[in-house]
Design a protein around this motif. Structure first.
Motif, PDB file in Angstrom:
ATOM      1  N   ASP A 162       0.974  -1.271  -0.004  1.00  0.00           N
ATOM      2  CA  ASP A 162      -0.015   0.066   0.006  1.00  0.00           C
ATOM      3  C   ASP A 162       0.972   1.553  -0.007  1.00  0.00           C
ATOM      4  O   ASP A 162       2.090   1.299   0.672  1.00  0.00           O
ATOM      5  CB  ASP A 162      -1.037   0.067   1.360  1.00  0.00           C
ATOM      6  CG  ASP A 162      -2.203  -0.847   1.089  1.00  0.00           C
ATOM      7  OD1 ASP A 162      -2.338  -1.224   0.006  1.00  0.00           O
ATOM      8  OD2 ASP A 162      -2.901  -1.025   2.058  1.00  0.00           O
ATOM      9  N   VAL A 163       0.429   2.251  -0.402  1.00  0.00           N
ATOM     10  CA  VAL A 163       0.928   3.589  -0.610  1.00  0.00           C
ATOM     11  C   VAL A 163       0.132   4.429   0.508  1.00  0.00           C
ATOM     12  O   VAL A 163      -0.981   4.328   0.884  1.00  0.00           O
ATOM     13  CB  VAL A 163       0.696   4.326  -1.782  1.00  0.00           C
ATOM     14  CG1 VAL A 163       1.348   5.876  -1.752  1.00  0.00           C
ATOM     15  CG2 VAL A 163       1.451   3.743  -2.961  1.00  0.00           C
ATOM     16  N   LEU A 164       1.146   5.009   1.672  1.00  0.00           N
ATOM     17  CA  LEU A 164       0.850   5.517   2.663  1.00  0.00           C
ATOM     18  C   LEU A 164       0.947   7.201   2.593  1.00  0.00           C
ATOM     19  O   LEU A 164       1.689   7.678   1.841  1.00  0.00           O
ATOM     20  CB  LEU A 164       1.494   5.400   4.054  1.00  0.00           C
ATOM     21  CG  LEU A 164       1.674   3.912   4.475  1.00  0.00           C
ATOM     22  CD1 LEU A 164       2.390   3.634   5.694  1.00  0.00           C
ATOM     23  CD2 LEU A 164       0.113   3.296   5.067  1.00  0.00           C
ATOM     24  N   VAL A 165      -0.112   7.887   2.965  1.00  0.00           N
ATOM     25  CA  VAL A 165      -0.294   9.183   2.738  1.00  0.00           C
ATOM     26  C   VAL A 165      -0.415   9.731   4.328  1.00  0.00           C
ATOM     27  O   VAL A 165      -1.588   9.495   4.721  1.00  0.00           O
ATOM     28  CB  VAL A 165      -1.637   9.701   1.855  1.00  0.00           C
ATOM     29  CG1 VAL A 165      -1.822  11.099   1.740  1.00  0.00           C
ATOM     30  CG2 VAL A 165      -1.297   9.052   0.253  1.00  0.00           C
ATOM     31  N   VAL A 166       0.523  10.832   4.570  1.00  0.00           N
ATOM     32  CA  VAL A 166       0.482  11.228   6.228  1.00  0.00           C
ATOM     33  C   VAL A 166       0.033  12.830   5.594  1.00  0.00           C
ATOM     34  O   VAL A 166       0.950  13.670   4.975  1.00  0.00           O
ATOM     35  CB  VAL A 166       1.769  11.457   6.814  1.00  0.00           C
ATOM     36  CG1 VAL A 166       1.784  11.904   8.088  1.00  0.00           C
ATOM     37  CG2 VAL A 166       2.226   9.679   6.661  1.00  0.00           C
ATOM     38  N   ASP A 167      -1.032  13.202   6.114  1.00  0.00           N
ATOM     39  CA  ASP A 167      -1.469  14.604   6.208  1.00  0.00           C
ATOM     40  C   ASP A 167      -1.044  15.116   7.381  1.00  0.00           C
ATOM     41  O   ASP A 167      -1.503  14.762   8.436  1.00  0.00           O
ATOM     42  CB  ASP A 167      -3.100  14.780   5.870  1.00  0.00           C
ATOM     43  CG  ASP A 167      -3.438  14.602   4.604  1.00  0.00           C
ATOM     44  OD1 ASP A 167      -2.632  14.720   3.395  1.00  0.00           O
ATOM     45  OD2 ASP A 167      -4.489  14.033   4.357  1.00  0.00           O
TER      46      ASP A 167
END
Length: 276
Positions: free
Chosen positions: A239-244
């Motif tokens: 999975d690609v993780l996205v951190v806002d």
């Protein structure tokens, strides 16, 4: 069935030691390519240990935490906080104690809250509080506890950080000590109702911490004084993780999701000291 006799009992002390090589292995396990975390002999670069390695040493490793006669495939990591009393060293040895502080009845399951304290020869080094959700173990008439959820900033994030996990990310991370078969064995994972092995929650936690250090602390892990977050969904290796992330006073509020939009860590906060 939960063994309620564990409530309030202090386990330990036991000793956990680690070397520079262990710090390198952990860093690679959370996807580090930064030379300060992933090498020990780069010109002009001092090795640093990622602070979340403290959790890899003391959570889901020996001695195993026993909740009673419960199905281990139905135990989920729910929440995690880490407080660093001093910067986490590249190598060292600590004396560890662990205590179950609360057992809450959430209806569909039980929430077991545990605290870990670790000290070295110079005194307290770090403390951590974790919650494990035991599916199917609720309904015993206990307190539900209070909600730990807090509102996240409503504005657009100050930074959006991304990291593509490797398909073998869990297999690398497990070399730091967490050998739970939910993260490696397809048959065992299926027994817990999972389609495939999932990434360790603490691996996602460590990846998130590493990205935030790079974005908000100029790559200086020694500035981290604490981190907290609530696990909300599993991550599949690959999975690609996205951190806002949102800068707030002395810390950073964050939320980690997959590229598909599933939130996997919510109500996150990284606490930072000022530059050295």
């Amino acid at each position: 069935m939960i063994d309620f006799g564990i409530l309030g009992v202090v386990d330990g002390p036991w000793r956990k030691s680690w070397t520079s090589d262990d710090a390198l292995r952990y860093a690679v396990g959370v996807g580090a390519s930064e030379l300060a975390f992933a090498t020990e002999n780069s010109s002009g670069v001092d090795q640093q240990a990622l602070p979340t390695m403290a959790l890899a040493l003391t959570h889901f490793t020996e001695p195993e935490q026993i909740f009673g006669d419960v199905d281990k495939t139905r135990v989920l990591h729910a929440e995690q906080s880490l407080t660093l009393h001093r910067p986490f060293p590249v190598a060292g040895s600590v004396e560890v104690r662990r205590q179950v502080t609360d057992i809450f009845d959430k209806g569909s399951g039980a929430l077991v809250v545990s605290r870990v304290d670790a000290a070295d020869a110079s005194g307290p080094l770090f403390s951590a509080v974790s919650s494990a959700f035991l599916r199917g173990e609720g309904g015993f008439g206990g307190s539900r506890g209070t909600s730990s959820r807090s509102a996240m900033p409503s504005r657009e994030p100050d930074r959006r950080l991304e990291f593509a996990t490797a398909t073998n990310q869990a297999l690398i991370y497990r070399l730091s000590g967490d050998r739970n078969r939910l993260h490696s064995d397809p048959v065992y994972a299926a027994q817990g109702g999972l389609k495939r092995p999932i990434l360790h929650g603490l691996c996602t936690y460590g990846i998130t911490c590493r990205l935030l250090i790079g974005a908000f602390a100029d790559g200086d892990a020694h500035r981290v004084t604490g981190m907290t977050g609530r696990f909300t969904a599993p991550v599949i290796p690959g999975d690609v993780l996205v951190v806002d992330a949102w800068q707030e006073h002395s810390g950073v509020a964050f939320r980690t999701s997959t590229a598909a939009g599933t939130v996997v860590i919510d109500n996150g906060r990284l606490e930072l000291a000022g530059p050295r």
